[in-house]
Design an enzyme around this catalytic site. Structure first.
Site, PDB file in Angstrom:
ATOM      1  CB  VAL A  24      -4.061  -2.680  14.495  1.00 13.05           C
ATOM      2  CG1 VAL A  24      -3.635  -1.248  14.808  1.00 13.05           C
ATOM      3  CG2 VAL A  24      -3.388  -3.168  13.210  1.00 13.05           C
ATOM      4  CB  THR A 104     -18.687  -3.540   9.921  1.00 13.93           C
ATOM      5  OG1 THR A 104     -19.328  -4.703  10.429  1.00 13.93           O
ATOM      6  CG2 THR A 104     -17.569  -3.117  10.847  1.00 13.93           C
ATOM      7  CE1 TYR A 157     -11.121  -3.679   5.526  1.00 13.06           C
ATOM      8  CE2 TYR A 157      -9.726  -3.179   3.646  1.00 13.06           C
ATOM      9  CZ  TYR A 157      -9.920  -3.236   5.015  1.00 13.06           C
ATOM     10  OH  TYR A 157      -8.909  -2.847   5.860  1.00 13.06           O
ATOM     11  NE  ARG A 198      -4.624  -9.422   8.298  1.00 20.67           N
ATOM     12  CZ  ARG A 198      -4.863  -8.481   9.204  1.00 20.67           C
ATOM     13  NH1 ARG A 198      -4.649  -7.224   8.922  1.00 20.67           N
ATOM     14  NH2 ARG A 198      -5.334  -8.796  10.399  1.00 20.67           N
TER      15      ARG A 198
HETATM   16  P1  NAD Z   1      -8.370  -7.489  12.874  1.00 25.23           P
HETATM   17  O1  NAD Z   1      -9.324  -8.280  12.056  1.00 25.23           O
HETATM   18  O2  NAD Z   1      -7.274  -8.201  13.581  1.00 25.23           O
HETATM   19  O3  NAD Z   1      -9.125  -6.618  13.967  1.00 25.23           O
HETATM   20  C1  NAD Z   1     -10.404  -6.095  13.771  1.00 25.23           C
HETATM   21  C2  NAD Z   1     -11.127  -6.124  15.105  1.00 25.23           C
HETATM   22  O4  NAD Z   1     -12.434  -5.561  14.916  1.00 25.23           O
HETATM   23  C3  NAD Z   1     -11.354  -7.551  15.633  1.00 25.23           C
HETATM   24  O5  NAD Z   1     -11.086  -7.596  17.002  1.00 25.23           O
HETATM   25  C4  NAD Z   1     -12.816  -7.822  15.343  1.00 25.23           C
HETATM   26  O6  NAD Z   1     -13.387  -8.764  16.218  1.00 25.23           O
HETATM   27  C5  NAD Z   1     -13.419  -6.444  15.475  1.00 25.23           C
HETATM   28  N1  NAD Z   1     -14.641  -6.276  14.684  1.00 25.23           N
HETATM   29  C6  NAD Z   1     -14.819  -6.534  13.368  1.00 25.23           C
HETATM   30  N2  NAD Z   1     -16.067  -6.213  12.997  1.00 25.23           N
HETATM   31  C7  NAD Z   1     -16.682  -5.723  14.114  1.00 25.23           C
HETATM   32  C8  NAD Z   1     -17.974  -5.214  14.370  1.00 25.23           C
HETATM   33  N3  NAD Z   1     -18.909  -5.141  13.413  1.00 25.23           N
HETATM   34  N4  NAD Z   1     -18.265  -4.795  15.623  1.00 25.23           N
HETATM   35  C9  NAD Z   1     -17.337  -4.864  16.611  1.00 25.23           C
HETATM   36  N5  NAD Z   1     -16.096  -5.338  16.415  1.00 25.23           N
HETATM   37  C10 NAD Z   1     -15.775  -5.769  15.183  1.00 25.23           C
HETATM   38  O7  NAD Z   1      -7.773  -6.373  11.899  1.00 25.23           O
HETATM   39  P2  NAD Z   1      -6.551  -5.386  12.125  1.00 25.23           P
HETATM   40  O8  NAD Z   1      -5.470  -5.778  11.221  1.00 25.23           O
HETATM   41  O9  NAD Z   1      -6.275  -5.238  13.567  1.00 25.23           O
HETATM   42  O10 NAD Z   1      -7.171  -4.035  11.545  1.00 25.23           O
HETATM   43  C11 NAD Z   1      -7.723  -3.057  12.410  1.00 25.23           C
HETATM   44  C12 NAD Z   1      -8.291  -1.910  11.587  1.00 25.23           C
HETATM   45  O11 NAD Z   1      -7.264  -1.330  10.793  1.00 25.23           O
HETATM   46  C13 NAD Z   1      -9.403  -2.321  10.627  1.00 25.23           C
HETATM   47  O12 NAD Z   1     -10.391  -1.330  10.624  1.00 25.23           O
HETATM   48  C14 NAD Z   1      -8.720  -2.377   9.290  1.00 25.23           C
HETATM   49  O13 NAD Z   1      -9.604  -2.089   8.240  1.00 25.23           O
HETATM   50  C15 NAD Z   1      -7.652  -1.305   9.434  1.00 25.23           C
HETATM   51  N6  NAD Z   1      -6.507  -1.594   8.573  1.00 25.23           N
HETATM   52  C16 NAD Z   1      -5.627  -2.582   8.915  1.00 25.23           C
HETATM   53  C17 NAD Z   1      -4.574  -2.882   8.059  1.00 25.23           C
HETATM   54  C18 NAD Z   1      -3.567  -3.949   8.402  1.00 25.23           C
HETATM   55  O14 NAD Z   1      -2.693  -4.242   7.568  1.00 25.23           O
HETATM   56  N7  NAD Z   1      -3.600  -4.547   9.573  1.00 25.23           N
HETATM   57  C19 NAD Z   1      -4.430  -2.182   6.859  1.00 25.23           C
HETATM   58  C20 NAD Z   1      -5.376  -1.217   6.538  1.00 25.23           C
HETATM   59  C21 NAD Z   1      -6.407  -0.921   7.411  1.00 25.23           C
HETATM   60  N1  UDP Z   2      -0.663 -13.260  -0.898  1.00 23.01           N
HETATM   61  C1  UDP Z   2       0.060 -14.372  -1.326  1.00 23.01           C
HETATM   62  N2  UDP Z   2      -0.024 -15.505  -0.586  1.00 23.01           N
HETATM   63  C2  UDP Z   2      -0.745 -15.606   0.560  1.00 23.01           C
HETATM   64  C3  UDP Z   2      -1.473 -14.467   0.996  1.00 23.01           C
HETATM   65  C4  UDP Z   2      -1.411 -13.318   0.236  1.00 23.01           C
HETATM   66  O1  UDP Z   2       0.752 -14.333  -2.352  1.00 23.01           O
HETATM   67  O2  UDP Z   2      -0.757 -16.692   1.165  1.00 23.01           O
HETATM   68  C5  UDP Z   2      -0.566 -12.019  -1.691  1.00 23.01           C
HETATM   69  C6  UDP Z   2      -1.895 -11.406  -2.097  1.00 23.01           C
HETATM   70  O3  UDP Z   2      -2.320 -11.944  -3.341  1.00 23.01           O
HETATM   71  C7  UDP Z   2      -1.549  -9.940  -2.197  1.00 23.01           C
HETATM   72  C8  UDP Z   2      -0.465  -9.761  -1.131  1.00 23.01           C
HETATM   73  O4  UDP Z   2       0.020 -11.055  -0.851  1.00 23.01           O
HETATM   74  O5  UDP Z   2      -1.011  -9.640  -3.447  1.00 23.01           O
HETATM   75  C9  UDP Z   2      -0.986  -9.120   0.160  1.00 23.01           C
HETATM   76  O6  UDP Z   2      -2.111  -9.854   0.562  1.00 23.01           O
HETATM   77  P1  UDP Z   2      -2.854  -9.606   1.961  1.00 23.01           P
HETATM   78  O7  UDP Z   2      -4.048 -10.494   1.967  1.00 23.01           O
HETATM   79  O8  UDP Z   2      -1.894  -9.725   3.083  1.00 23.01           O
HETATM   80  O9  UDP Z   2      -3.281  -8.073   1.933  1.00 23.01           O
HETATM   81  P2  UDP Z   2      -3.937  -7.119   0.833  1.00 23.01           P
HETATM   82  O10 UDP Z   2      -4.163  -7.875  -0.449  1.00 23.01           O
HETATM   83  O11 UDP Z   2      -5.195  -6.671   1.444  1.00 23.01           O
HETATM   84  O12 UDP Z   2      -2.922  -6.066   0.643  1.00 23.01           O
END
Ligand code: NAD
Ligand code: UDP
Length: 332
Positions: A24, A104, A157, A198
């Protein structure tokens, strides 16, 4: 003056994006640079990659600091905005070093809030739908307090992000700074790591490689999937809205799909011959999840635009290029 998301905003702000090398975060950096701002990406590369930043490396308004947010940072230039996205988001990734994930969320977020306060910068925390845990209310409105197992493997988390929210709202109540909290629901799109674990990346990579598609449990659990450009627009809208809502705001796509439905959609889209295989359901896996986005609609005038079929097609095309495989032509 320039326009940000339809609002008048000063161009050329100086913006720190922690986690900017992630999935993101890298799209957020792209969008902020396109709006004319200066972007400093702060990232430890725990789950992010230099590849995500490739298009920005030589951008004159982009700079990179490689550092863990658990270590306090000094920025010797003005800062107007701080986005905190730094935290692994994929369950296998955040569970790999759960203590570090918790630190973190807590000490890392605290460090960045101090940094924002020193600069008088607005702060936006990337929180998560995981604060609702395995929800007993559906869809999830921000007023719901959640159902989280504080001793389970997801707690590092879920509880870490809940603690970070508590920190944000205490900070705000104490008048220490302008802090905003986005509760992000499952987001997908190009630049997810193929081995991230994911669901969307797993299913697309498995389908494109012809490997079995791994459905955890019976696949009846649901999720709501938001395309990354929609999420980024929502994050910027929340950061830039003039009146701080002072409340968390859900950002996600309210369309709700079972895991089996997603698997079938991916199979049809990729034309794969991959079989579906069932694997054990991970502990504490939430059974249902769908955002109530009425607050985001009312406060930000935001709602997602990209339907799942379109977003999956774009993501599949990206993964196909990454993996060097062919994807059947999409619908005209
Ligand atoms: P991601 O794992 O792709 O990106 C996270 C980034 O943070 C990475 O570049 C990683 O290197 C960096 N990072 C992690 N720990 C760190 C630390 N201690 N110090 C410095 N950098 C660090 O994840 P994402 O999907 O891009 O998610 C971004 C944010 O959005 C996260 O905070 C996540 O919790 C939140 N979020 C994402 C989703 C989603 O579906 N993508 C859903 C809910 C919340
Ligand atoms: N999941 C799945 N197969 C996979 C990865 C995930 O069936 O290979 C399921 C997982 O059990 C969950 C949903 O997909 O119910 C979303 O999982 P993800 O890890 O993407 O995100 P989160 O559980 O944090 O919503």
């Amino acid at each position: 003056m320039s326009i940000t998301n339809g609002r008048d905003t000063m161009a050329g702000l100086s913006i720190l994006v922690a986690g900017g090398a992630g999935f993101v975060g890298s799209h957020l950096c792209d969008a902020l640079l396109a709006q004319g701002h200066r972007v400093i990406c702060l990232d430890s590369f725990l789950t992010g990659s230099m590849r995500n930043l490739e298009p920005l490396r030589n951008h004159p308004r982009f700079s990179l600091i490689e550092q863990d947010i658990c270590v306090p940072t000094v920025i010797d230039q003005p800062l107007d905005r701080v986005y905190n996205l730094a935290c692994p988001a994929s369950p296998p990734r955040y569970q790999a070093d759960p203590v570090h994930t918790m630190m973190t969320c807590i000490s890392g977020t605290g460090n960045l809030m101090h940094l924002a306060a020193e600069h008088g910068a607005r702060f936006l925390q990337a929180s998560t739908s995981e604060v609702y845990g395995d929800p007993e209310r559906h869809p999830q409105h921000e007023d719901y307090w959640g159902n989280v197992n504080c001793t389970g493997p997801r707690a590092c988390y879920d509880e870490g992000k809940r603690a970070a929210e508590a920190l944000c709202f205490d900070w705000l109540r104490a008048g220490k700074g302008d802090v905003r909290v986005a509760r992000i629901f499952n987001t997908y799109g190009p630049r997810m790591q193929p081995d991230d674990g994911r669901i969307v990346s797993n299913f697309l990579v498995q389908a494109l490689r012809g490997d079995p598609i791994t459905v955890y449990g019976r696949g009846e659990q649901t999720r709501s999937f938001c395309f990354v450009s929609d999420l980024v627009a929502g994050l910027i809208a929340l950061m830039e809205v003039e009146d701080n809502p002072g409340l968390p705001v859900n950002l996600g796509n309210p369309g709700e799909f079972t895991v089996m439905e997603l698997a079938e959609l991916v199979r049809a889209m990729t034309g794969t011959c991959s079989a579906l295989v069932h694997r054990p359901l991970p502990a504490d896996d939430p059974q249902r999840r769908r955002p109530d986005i009425s607050r985001a609609r009312a406060i930000l005038g935001w709602e997602p635009k990209i339907p799942l079929g379109d977003g999956l097609q774009r993501t599949a095309e990206w993964f196909a290029l990454e993996l060097g495989v062919d994807l059947p032509a999409g619908p005209e």
